[in-house]
Structures are given as C-alpha cells and as structure tokens.
Design an enzyme around this catalytic site. Structure first.
Site, PDB file in Angstrom:
ATOM      1  N   HIS A 164      69.693  30.416  56.284  1.00  0.00           N
ATOM      2  CA  HIS A 164      69.360  29.562  56.939  1.00  0.00           C
ATOM      3  C   HIS A 164      70.412  28.079  56.989  1.00  0.00           C
ATOM      4  CE1 HIS A 164      68.257  28.404  52.964  1.00  0.00           C
ATOM      5  NE2 HIS A 164      67.414  27.857  54.157  1.00  0.00           N
ATOM      6  N   ASP A 166      69.272  24.278  57.485  1.00  0.00           N
ATOM      7  CA  ASP A 166      68.160  23.959  57.687  1.00  0.00           C
ATOM      8  C   ASP A 166      67.788  23.157  58.827  1.00  0.00           C
ATOM      9  OD1 ASP A 166      67.776  24.515  54.520  1.00  0.00           O
ATOM     10  OD2 ASP A 166      69.219  22.353  53.701  1.00  0.00           O
ATOM     11  N   ARG A 329      65.471  18.103  47.411  1.00  0.00           N
ATOM     12  CA  ARG A 329      66.593  18.205  48.388  1.00  0.00           C
ATOM     13  C   ARG A 329      66.553  16.832  48.989  1.00  0.00           C
ATOM     14  NH1 ARG A 329      65.962  22.032  53.183  1.00  0.00           N
ATOM     15  NH2 ARG A 329      65.441  20.499  53.826  1.00  0.00           N
TER      16      ARG A 329
END
Length: 355
Positions: A164, A166, A329
């Site tokens: 993926h 994000d 993150r």
C-alpha cells in the site's frame, strides 16, 4: 527559516514529548477518542526538494557513510541524527528521498515531539481516519503488534495483499513520511518497499502508452469497516479520491506507477472486468517485482524516511507468535497527485542526462 508548510498543520497545539518506547513496554497505550474532524481542506504544498542542492552536499559531506541497498531503491545513511538537521539538510533529504524512494537512519535519538516538528517542514501533518494514537498526539500514528494481537485481523489476507501507499484515498495523500521502530521481536518484522519509478520502467512501451493518463479510484471503505468492527470510529466522512495511475513527481519530474492493492479499487472508464484485469496485472507486477524492491531488516531506534508518492510498502507480519514490534509514524501530506504528459520515466531521464 520557518518550515514551508508549518502554517498548514490542521491542529495548533504544543506537542507532548512522550517516551513512547517506555510506554510500549507495558502493552498497548493508544487511545481512540470519539472525535470527529471536518473533511480536509485543500492546501498549497511547497515541496522542500525544490530548494535542495542537486549534489545534496549537506548530507553527503557530513555523513560517516552512505550506501545504496539496491540499484533502484533504498539508501542507508550513517552518522547523521535527524533530530539535529539543519534547514539545508532537511531540504536535501527531501530530494534524496524523492530520488531513492526510501532512506534509512540507524541509532536515532529523535523523539516523537521532535519527529512531529520535523514533519511540519514537509507538509501538513495528517491525522489518520481510524488508527489509534498516543494521548494528546493525534498527529502521531502508533504501530504496535505483539503476541496478544488478535490473529483474525489478518484473516483471508495473504502477505502480498499488504502492499500500500499510505492513505492514498485522501485528495492530497502523504509525501515524505517518517517511521521510527524502537522495539523489535527477537526475529522477523521486516518491511519491504518498492520503486514506482522502476515499476513503470519495467512495463513494455505498449503498456506504458496504455496506462499513461488513466485514472484510478482509491477507497478507504474497507479500512473504515475494519475500524467499525473493532469498535472504533472513522474520524472523517471522506472515503474516495480519483488519482492518476501514473503519477509525476513534482521535484524529480519522473513517472511512477501509483496503484497498490491496499486502496486502489477500479479504473475510471473501464468495465468491471477490464478494470479488474488491468489492476490484477499491475498488482502482480509490483508484488513480483523483486528487482525493484528492497526488504529492510530493522534494528531498534532506526528511522525510515520514504516518499509515499513514488513507493509502496509492505510490513511483514511474521512475528505475531514471537514478540512485540512498536514504533511511531509522522505523516506529512503533499500535493494532489497529477500526471504530466511531458514527464519522463527515470530510465529515460537518466539516459538523456548521461548523453
């Protein structure tokens, strides 16, 4: 110099300087407040890479060692602390990451507060629609899995389904992104990245001509449903965006494949079967493209910095019976994805430069 994107931060508050590594020793600590946010407003993104030194001397002249992990993606930098970057180094890092896809810094002392302040240099800080966060820090996304994580979270999924980019369903998805992993199981827990530049270059000229200009729907529908099943909420109503299948990076000017099984759902203008056939081919293309992937073995307190615009990544969940993996993150947003018909592939651009 003020961060070029500081004024676009969605929430204005003082970041807490929490020791998330210590908190994680006692188990999951994230919160899921029942807080709704308005849909994100458009903003003008000023990419720091435009101000970078083409030679990136502020990084190369000050690092102890810099080396590439594969020919097409992944570089490791030793001897520089992200917590102490100068403004020029921040700009040069943007260019290095745009060119190499993902850059790794080991033995980093950067705290989550410092990470959030650094992130503001690269774009508006994104608050995830459904994932938990540390108390008082909605802009910090927590990564935490251990032996107590319910295995049914991964039912029906293969490892390849994990690729993926994000939150590509946002109108302005992420650009330069920071992830610090500070706690690791005794073995396992690697992450893979792939180069969207080389994924495009590996297509035949006929396929390149076909996909140039196509548009893809990216959806958060399944992610929202997962949140509801876990008793959480979706913080915004926005669910879908349409983006070019081939994306042009605003700094390098190179074309990159911008589809992945995580959020890419259908191709605009094609029938269901046509769209499914093309997406399945492209998903297989990037999943099996080992010549343009890097698999990174973490050490504790390593930070990965990658450009979500021209890469996809995949966390390997091979450790859920072994131990704990934790990190955080920081997710700055970038421009709305665009395709410039005059842009070139990386191979074409480098060939012309060499001549």
């Amino acid at each position: 110099m003020a961060p070029p994107n500081a004024e676009t931060t969605e929430l204005v508050h003082e970041f807490k300087d929490l020791n998330l590594k210590e908190l994680a020793k006692n188990g999951p600590y994230t919160v899921h407040p029942v807080t709704k946010y308005p849909d994100l407003e458009p903003f003008e993104h000023n990419d720091p890479g435009h101000r970078a030194d083409p030679n990136k001397a502020s990084i190369y002249d000050n690092a102890e060692r810099i080396f590439d992990l594969t020919p097409h993606i992944g570089t490791e930098v030793h001897g520089i602390q992200l917590s102490k970057l100068s403004d020029q180094q921040k700009d040069d890092l943007a260019l290095l990451v745009a060119e190499r896809g993902v850059v790794f810094f080991r033995d980093q002392d950067i705290t989550v507060k410092q990470g959030l302040e650094l992130g503001k240099h690269y774009g508006r800080l994104h608050i995830h629609n459904s994932v938990g966060h540390p108390e008082g820090l909605p802009e910090a996304l927590t990564v935490y899995y251990d032996t107590k994580t319910p295995k049914d979270l991964f039912n029906g999924r293969s490892a390849g389904d994990g690729w993926h980019s994000d939150v590509s369903y946002e109108d302005q998805p992420l650009g330069v992104t920071f992830l610090k992993i500070d706690t690791l199981p005794p073995i396992g827990g690697d992450t893979m990245w792939l180069s969207g530049y080389t994924a495009y270059d590996r297509l035949s000229p006929a396929w390149q001509q076909f996909v140039d200009g196509l548009q893809v729907v990216h959806s958060a529908k399944e992610q929202k449903e997962d949140a509801y099943r876990q008793g959480h909420i979706s913080r915004r109503s926005h669910e879908e965006s349409v983006h070019p299948l081939v994306r042009t990076h605003p700094v390098t000017g190179w074309k990159a494949i911008y589809v992945q099984p995580g959020f890419s759902r259908r191709i605009v203008g094609l029938s269901y079967r046509e769209s499914r056939a093309v997406l399945d081919f492209l998903f297989n293309h990037i999943e099996s493209g080992h010549d343009f992937q890097v698999r990174f073995r973490w050490t504790e307190d390593t930070v990965a910095v990658w450009d979500n615009r021209v890469t996809a990544h995949n966390a390997i969940f091979d450790y859920l019976d072994v131990g704990r993996r934790h990190g955080w993150r920081v997710s700055p947003q970038a421009e709305r994805p665009f395709f410039d018909p005059k842009s070139k592939s990386r191979r074409q651009a480098e060939l012309e430069k060499s001549q």
